[in-house]
Design an enzyme around this catalytic site. Structure first.
Site, mmCIF file in Angstrom:
data_model
loop_
_atom_site.group_PDB
_atom_site.id
_atom_site.type_symbol
_atom_site.label_atom_id
_atom_site.label_comp_id
_atom_site.label_asym_id
_atom_site.label_seq_id
_atom_site.Cartn_x
_atom_site.Cartn_y
_atom_site.Cartn_z
ATOM 1 N N PRO A 231 6.379 -8.883 2.174
ATOM 2 C CG PRO A 231 6.431 -10.948 1.120
ATOM 3 C CD PRO A 231 7.258 -9.722 1.344
ATOM 4 C CG ASP A 254 1.217 0.149 6.295
ATOM 5 O OD1 ASP A 254 0.998 1.255 6.803
ATOM 6 O OD2 ASP A 254 1.551 -0.008 5.108
ATOM 7 C CE LYS A 276 -4.096 4.259 4.486
ATOM 8 N NZ LYS A 276 -2.697 4.346 4.932
ATOM 9 N N GLY A 308 5.041 -4.804 1.913
ATOM 10 C CA GLY A 308 5.408 -4.824 0.500
ATOM 11 C C GLY A 308 6.413 -3.742 0.169
ATOM 12 C CG ASP A 309 8.319 -1.077 -3.331
ATOM 13 O OD1 ASP A 309 9.546 -1.245 -3.220
ATOM 14 O OD2 ASP A 309 7.818 -0.048 -3.840
ATOM 15 C CB THR A 337 5.757 -5.396 -4.458
ATOM 16 O OG1 THR A 337 4.372 -5.035 -4.372
ATOM 17 C CG2 THR A 337 5.998 -6.138 -5.760
ATOM 18 C CG MET A 389 -8.751 -8.021 -5.575
ATOM 19 S SD MET A 389 -9.643 -8.281 -7.103
ATOM 20 C CE MET A 389 -11.169 -7.433 -6.778
ATOM 21 N N GLY A 418 0.831 -14.735 1.734
ATOM 22 C CA GLY A 418 1.996 -15.147 0.964
ATOM 23 C C GLY A 418 3.304 -14.959 1.715
#
Length: 487
Positions: A231, A254, A276, A308-309, A337, A389, A418
Site C-alpha cells: 500500500p 502503477d 490508471k 497492493g497485491d 493488499t 472504490m 493507508g
C-alpha cells in the site's frame, strides 16, 4: 517545523596528485590528514606551528607547510580546503575565501560554513561505503558505520580487488550490459566469495576463472514478474519483491506505487509509469500488455509493479493470461493488499470473534459495477466489508446498503493513504459516510472498512494521528427513495 534541507549529493573525489589545503596544525588537523594522504592528495598544511605528529609528516616529506596565519592566496591551485583550527575567526575567513574562489571547503564541526562534509567510511580494499547524516547527526552515522564494520568481513576487500583487476577481461567476455549483469549476479552468489571468506585466495581465483570461461547464453531470455508493491510503506515489501526490483531492467509501475518503494529499485532500470486513474487512463490495459511483450521479447527482465497485491483487484489474472498466451516466462510475487494494510495501520481487525466472522473484499468504481453487487448479502450484519472504490461513489454505496437493511449506525473507518506518513482515518457511521468524506475532503487512494469492527479504530489506533470524527451535526436526508423502492 522548518522544512528539512535537501540531502547532500554523494560524491567520491579523485584527489591523486591534486592540491588540498588543510588550515591548522594541531590534533584536529592531524585526524584529517591521513585519509587525504591515503587518497593520494598533495597535502599542504598552513599554520603558524605544527604539533609533533604533523611536524613528523612534514619532516618525512609527506606534506608541505605554509607557516603563518591564513591568507586567501593559500588557496591558489587548491581543489579542496579543510579548516581545522580552534579559531572561529580564521575558520570563517577560510570558508569565505573558498566560497569566493569556488573551492569546496569543510570547516570542522561547523555545518553552516562547510560546503562539503566528510562521511563516516567503511573500507574494504578498493570498496568504500560512505555514510552521511548531512552533518546533523554524526553519532548516528558513526553507529551505523560500526554496525557495518562487523557485518562486512575483510574478504569483501579481496573480492573487490579481484573484480577491479579483472574488469577489462569481464567486459571483453560479456560486452552487453544485461549479459554482464547476469554474470555478476551468478558470480557473487557463487563459490568465489565463499572461497575468499574461507581464506582460500587460490581457490577463489580458480572459481573465478571457471565462471569467466563459461559460454554466455546466445540470447538473453526475457521474463515478466508481477510484483505486489503493497500500500505504500516500503517496509511492507517482501524480500523476493526487493530482490526482483534490484534485478529488473524495466519497471512498469502503477500510479499508486509510492516513491519510497520505487527508490528501492535499481537506479539504472528503465521506469515507465502505466498508472490508471478514473477518467484519466495514462496507458490502456492493452498498452500495458504490449509493453510487457515488447521488453520481454527483447531479452529484458520486466517487473510489473502493482500497488497492493497483483491478484486482488489488480488485473493480474488478465496480464498472466496474456503472458501465457504469448509464451513469456512469468512469476507472481504477492504483496500486502490495501484491505489488510489499511485495516492493520488503522487498528481495525478485519475479523473479530465478537463482531465479525467473515470479511468481503469489494470493488465498486462506477454505477455499472455497483449494479452487479449482491446487496442483500453485503447488507448482512456480523461481517466486515473492505471496499476498494473511488470516493465519488460513497453516496450511492451508502444508499444501497441502507435500502437493503444495513443499520444506519453501522461503524465505518475510511482510511486515506493507508500505511503512509500522510495517513488519515475518518471514523463515523454509515448514515453519515459520504458527508464525512466530503467534510474532510478525502482523496484517493482511500479504502473503506465497514462493519462493527470499524468502531475499534477510535480506541486501537497506533499509527499516525487519531481518527477524525464528525464536526457538528448535519441532517441526513435518508436513502434515495428510488433505490429504496427498488429494494
Amino acid at each position: 517545523m522548518d522544512a528539512a534541507p535537501p540531502p547532500l549529493f554523494p560524491l567520491f573525489a579523485d584527489l591523486r596528485g591534486r592540491r588540498v589545503l588543510v588550515v591548522g596544525g594541531g590534533a584536529v588537523a592531524r585526524r584529517k590528514l591521513e585519509p587525504l594522504l591515503a587518497a593520494g592528495a598533495r597535502v599542504v598544511v598552513g599554520a603558524p606551528r605544527l604539533d609533533a605528529d604533523v611536524a613528523a609528516l612534514w619532516a618525512d616529506g609527506r606534506i608541505e607547510h605554509l607557516a603563518g596565519r591564513f591568507t586567501p592566496d593559500w588557496l591558489d591551485g587548491a581543489w579542496l580546503v579543510v579548516a581545522a583550527t580552534d579559531d572561529g575567526e580564521v575558520n570563517r575567513a577560510v570558508a569565505a575565501a573558498a566560497e569566493a574562489r569556488r573551492v569546496w571547503a569543510n570547516v570542522v564541526d561547523d555545518l553552516e560554513l562547510s560546503s562539503y562534509q566528510s562521511p563516516a567510511r567503511i573500507e574494504r580494499g578498493p570498496l568504500q561505503i560512505a555514510i552521511s547524516s548531512g552533518g546533523g547527526a554524526p553519532m548516528l552515522a558513526r553507529h551505523l558505520r560500526e554496525r557495518l564494520e562487523t557485518e562486512l568481513d575483510e574478504s569483501v576487500g579481496a573480492l573487490a580487488t579481484l573484480l577491479l583487476h579483472e574488469r577489462a577481461r569481464i567486459r571483453q567476455r560479456h560486452p552487453r550490459l544485461p549479459e554482464r549483469r547476469r554474470f555478476f549476479e551468478k558470480l557473487l552468489a557463487g563459490p568465489v566469495a565463499e572461497r575468499f571468506r574461507a581464506g582460500d585466495a587460490e581457490g577463489a581465483r580458480t572459481a573465478f576463472e571457471a565462471a569467466l570461461s563459461e559460454t554466455p547464453a546466445s540470447r538473453d531470455t526475457g521474463s515478466v514478474a508481477l510484483v505486489g508493491a503493497g500500500p505504500g510503506d516500503p517496509g511492507l515489501l517482501t524480500l523476493r519483491a526487493l530482490r526482483l526490483l534490484n534485478q529488473a531492467d524495466v519497471i512498469l509501475h502503477d500510479r499508486l506505487v509510492s516513491p519510497g518503494v520505487l527508490a528501492l529499485a535499481r537506479r539504472d532500470a528503465e521506469f515507465i509509469e502505466v498508472g490508471k486513474q478514473a477518467a484519466n487512463h495514462h496507458v490502456s490495459q492493452d498498452g500495458i500488455h504490449a509493453l510487457m511483450l515488447e521488453h520481454a521479447r527483447a531479452g529484458r527482465r520486466v517487473v510489473r509493479l502493482k500497488g497492493g497485491d497483483p491478484f486482488v483487484f489488480g488485473r493480474g489474472g488478465e496480464e498472466l493470461e496474456f503472458l501465457h498466451a504469448h509464451g513469456i516466462a512469468f512469476e507472481v510475487v504477492p504483496g500486502v493488499t490495501a484491505a489488510l494494510a489499511c485495516a492493520a495501520y488503522a487498528g481495525v481487525p478485519l475479523t473479530h470473534r465478537d463482531h465479525a466472522q467473515s470479511v468481503r473484499f469489494v470493488t465498486a468504481h462506477c454505477k455499472d459495477s455497483l449494479d452487479t453487487l449482491d446487496w442483500r448479502a453485503l447488507a448482512q450484519e456480523k461481517q466486515t466489508l473492505a471496499v476498494y472504490m473511488g470516493v465519488a461513489g460513497l453516496a450511492a454505496f451508502r444508499d444501497r446498503l441502507l435500502a437493503h437493511g444495513r443499520a444506519a449506525t453501522t461503524p465505518f473507518a475510511l482510511v486515506e493513504n493507508g500505511s503512509r506518513a500522510e495517513q488519515r482515518v475518518i471514523s463515523g457511521t454509515l448514515a453519515r459516510l459520504p458527508e464525512l468524506a466530503t467534510q474532510y475532503a478525502v482523496q484517493s487512494p482511500a479504502l473503506l472498512i465497514l462493519g462493527e469492527v470499524a468502531a475499534l479504530a477510535t480506541t486501537l489506533h497506533w499509527f499516525g494521528s487519531e481518527p477524525l470524527q464528525e464536526r457538528g451535526q448535519v441532517h441526513f436526508p435518508g436513502p434515495d427513495p428510488a433505490i429504496a423502492a427498488a429494494a
